[in-house]
Motif scaffolding. Structure first.
Motif, PDB file in Angstrom:
ATOM      1  N   THR A 232       0.863  -1.175   0.000  1.00  0.00           N
ATOM      2  CA  THR A 232       0.000   0.000   0.000  1.00  0.00           C
ATOM      3  C   THR A 232       0.902   1.227   0.000  1.00  0.00           C
ATOM      4  O   THR A 232       1.805   1.336   0.835  1.00  0.00           O
ATOM      5  CB  THR A 232      -0.919   0.029   1.234  1.00  0.00           C
ATOM      6  OG1 THR A 232      -1.807  -1.094   1.183  1.00  0.00           O
ATOM      7  CG2 THR A 232      -1.736   1.308   1.275  1.00  0.00           C
TER       8      THR A 232
ATOM      9  N   HIS B  24      -6.030   1.827   4.969  1.00  0.00           N
ATOM     10  CA  HIS B  24      -4.835   1.529   5.767  1.00  0.00           C
ATOM     11  C   HIS B  24      -4.930   2.183   7.143  1.00  0.00           C
ATOM     12  O   HIS B  24      -4.689   1.534   8.172  1.00  0.00           O
ATOM     13  CB  HIS B  24      -3.584   2.016   5.036  1.00  0.00           C
ATOM     14  CG  HIS B  24      -2.339   1.954   5.868  1.00  0.00           C
ATOM     15  ND1 HIS B  24      -1.645   0.787   6.099  1.00  0.00           N
ATOM     16  CD2 HIS B  24      -1.669   2.935   6.552  1.00  0.00           C
ATOM     17  CE1 HIS B  24      -0.604   1.034   6.876  1.00  0.00           C
ATOM     18  NE2 HIS B  24      -0.592   2.329   7.164  1.00  0.00           N
ATOM     19  N   ASP B  25      -5.290   3.448   7.170  1.00  0.00           N
ATOM     20  CA  ASP B  25      -5.403   4.158   8.447  1.00  0.00           C
ATOM     21  C   ASP B  25      -6.475   3.519   9.332  1.00  0.00           C
ATOM     22  O   ASP B  25      -6.289   3.368  10.549  1.00  0.00           O
ATOM     23  CB  ASP B  25      -5.740   5.629   8.197  1.00  0.00           C
ATOM     24  CG  ASP B  25      -4.594   6.375   7.517  1.00  0.00           C
ATOM     25  OD1 ASP B  25      -3.443   5.895   7.594  1.00  0.00           O
ATOM     26  OD2 ASP B  25      -4.857   7.429   6.898  1.00  0.00           O
TER      27      ASP B  25
ATOM     28  N   GLN C 228      -5.353   4.451   1.073  1.00  0.00           N
ATOM     29  CA  GLN C 228      -4.720   5.114   2.209  1.00  0.00           C
ATOM     30  C   GLN C 228      -5.696   5.237   3.378  1.00  0.00           C
ATOM     31  O   GLN C 228      -5.326   5.034   4.543  1.00  0.00           O
ATOM     32  CB  GLN C 228      -4.206   6.489   1.789  1.00  0.00           C
ATOM     33  CG  GLN C 228      -3.096   6.415   0.741  1.00  0.00           C
ATOM     34  CD  GLN C 228      -2.394   7.746   0.520  1.00  0.00           C
ATOM     35  OE1 GLN C 228      -2.322   8.580   1.416  1.00  0.00           O
ATOM     36  NE2 GLN C 228      -1.867   7.943  -0.674  1.00  0.00           N
TER      37      GLN C 228
ATOM     38  N   GLN D  35      -4.341   1.178  -4.886  1.00  0.00           N
ATOM     39  CA  GLN D  35      -3.656   2.391  -4.462  1.00  0.00           C
ATOM     40  C   GLN D  35      -4.620   3.580  -4.512  1.00  0.00           C
ATOM     41  O   GLN D  35      -5.753   3.453  -4.952  1.00  0.00           O
ATOM     42  CB  GLN D  35      -2.438   2.650  -5.361  1.00  0.00           C
ATOM     43  CG  GLN D  35      -1.511   1.462  -5.541  1.00  0.00           C
ATOM     44  CD  GLN D  35      -0.948   0.933  -4.230  1.00  0.00           C
ATOM     45  OE1 GLN D  35      -0.884   1.648  -3.228  1.00  0.00           O
ATOM     46  NE2 GLN D  35      -0.554  -0.333  -4.220  1.00  0.00           N
TER      47      GLN D  35
ATOM     48  N   LEU E  68       1.602   5.076   0.558  1.00  0.00           N
ATOM     49  CA  LEU E  68       1.120   6.235   1.305  1.00  0.00           C
ATOM     50  C   LEU E  68       1.913   7.467   0.888  1.00  0.00           C
ATOM     51  O   LEU E  68       3.053   7.372   0.438  1.00  0.00           O
ATOM     52  CB  LEU E  68       1.287   6.014   2.810  1.00  0.00           C
ATOM     53  CG  LEU E  68       0.671   4.746   3.412  1.00  0.00           C
ATOM     54  CD1 LEU E  68       0.970   4.685   4.904  1.00  0.00           C
ATOM     55  CD2 LEU E  68      -0.820   4.688   3.158  1.00  0.00           C
TER      56      LEU E  68
ATOM     57  N   LEU F  58       4.579  11.961   7.188  1.00  0.00           N
ATOM     58  CA  LEU F  58       3.828  12.260   5.968  1.00  0.00           C
ATOM     59  C   LEU F  58       3.219  13.658   6.013  1.00  0.00           C
ATOM     60  O   LEU F  58       3.130  14.340   4.982  1.00  0.00           O
ATOM     61  CB  LEU F  58       2.732  11.209   5.761  1.00  0.00           C
ATOM     62  CG  LEU F  58       3.220   9.814   5.351  1.00  0.00           C
ATOM     63  CD1 LEU F  58       2.087   8.802   5.437  1.00  0.00           C
ATOM     64  CD2 LEU F  58       3.794   9.845   3.939  1.00  0.00           C
TER      65      LEU F  58
ATOM     66  N   ARG G  39       7.353   9.271   0.127  1.00  0.00           N
ATOM     67  CA  ARG G  39       6.557   8.125  -0.315  1.00  0.00           C
ATOM     68  C   ARG G  39       6.828   6.975   0.645  1.00  0.00           C
ATOM     69  O   ARG G  39       7.982   6.631   0.906  1.00  0.00           O
ATOM     70  CB  ARG G  39       6.938   7.710  -1.737  1.00  0.00           C
ATOM     71  CG  ARG G  39       6.225   6.442  -2.214  1.00  0.00           C
ATOM     72  CD  ARG G  39       6.606   6.059  -3.628  1.00  0.00           C
ATOM     73  NE  ARG G  39       8.008   5.671  -3.743  1.00  0.00           N
ATOM     74  CZ  ARG G  39       8.490   4.898  -4.717  1.00  0.00           C
ATOM     75  NH1 ARG G  39       7.692   4.460  -5.673  1.00  0.00           N
ATOM     76  NH2 ARG G  39       9.780   4.608  -4.753  1.00  0.00           N
TER      77      ARG G  39
ATOM     78  N   SER H 299       3.073   3.418  13.208  1.00  0.00           N
ATOM     79  CA  SER H 299       2.198   4.058  12.231  1.00  0.00           C
ATOM     80  C   SER H 299       1.941   5.521  12.578  1.00  0.00           C
ATOM     81  O   SER H 299       1.871   6.379  11.685  1.00  0.00           O
ATOM     82  CB  SER H 299       0.869   3.300  12.151  1.00  0.00           C
ATOM     83  OG  SER H 299      -0.010   3.922  11.247  1.00  0.00           O
TER      84      SER H 299
END
Length: 221
Positions: free
Chosen positions: A93, A166-167, A163, A158, A95, A126, A133, A119
């Motif tokens: 994944t 994923h969070d 994203q 993607q 981000l 980020l 990336r 994380s």
């Protein structure tokens, strides 16, 4: 029949040959050190180590240094041979900025407590670096729920939806089937629903597992 003179010379030649052979054997015997009984050698070694125990520590330290240097060489070689796989999106994944000039690679399991802690730090990076990336390599090792979550993340692909998923997976306290259904993003235009790819997703996870093994990474984080 040889006459008396010939017999005399033959006797002298034979005697000389015997003398040379005897001298050679004695020389070889003198050059060879006497054999040391194994018990005596063992006792001498024990006495040496008892009187100078630091020799053991020195030998162990030297062995550890050689092993560490060898491991570093192997790690550098494995990393150099794996750059393409590390930078690939397979089982990953993405981000942040997909075209970023700085790339961070991490291996995660969505049920891993340490991964959840890291994380938060990655999210902070980020926010502060628009050129970053992050390639999140899915390496589920904590059971079927971890595998199901990773396969869902890979199937979503993607982009912003991936994203966000994923969070959400990182923040979820549990990853049972009901939770995964609730966290699955809304389908894009023209799609009925997100469906986990039961062929491509496991294959992608297998590729990440091989990469981790090559790099000597037993599991996340």
């Amino acid at each position: 029949m040889p006459h008396a003179g010939h017999r005399h010379w033959l006797r002298l030649l034979a005697a000389g040959t015997l003398a040379l052979a005897t001298v050679g054997a004695l020389a070889q015997s003198a050059a060879r050190p006497p054999a040391v009984p194994a018990q005596a050698l063992e006792q001498a070694l024990k006495s040496l180590l008892k009187s100078q125990p630091e020799l053991v520590r020195q030998a162990l330290d030297d062995l550890q240094r050689r092993e560490a240097a060898d491991q570093q060489r192997q790690a550098r070689r494995a990393l150099a041979e794996s750059v393409q796989a590390l930078m690939s999106n397979t089982g990953t994944t993405v981000l942040g900025n997909p075209q970023g000039d700085v790339t961070l690679v991490e291996f995660i399991d969505y049920r891993c407590g340490y991964c959840k802690q890291v994380s938060a730090s990655v999210a902070g990076l980020l926010r502060t670096d628009p050129g970053l990336r992050v390639l999140v390599k899915h390496l589920p090792i904590l059971g079927q729920e971890s595998i199901d979550a990773a396969q869902l993340a890979i199937s979503v692909g993607q982009g912003p939806a991936a994203q966000a998923l994923h969070d959400a997976l990182m923040a979820a306290p549990g990853l049972d089937a009901e939770t995964l259904r609730a966290l699955t993003p809304a389908p894009a235009s023209g799609q009925i629903a997100w469906v986990t790819d039961k062929v491509a997703a496991p294959r992608a996870l297998g590729a990440v597992r091989l990469l981790a093994d090559r790099l000597g990474i037993p599991g996340p984080p």
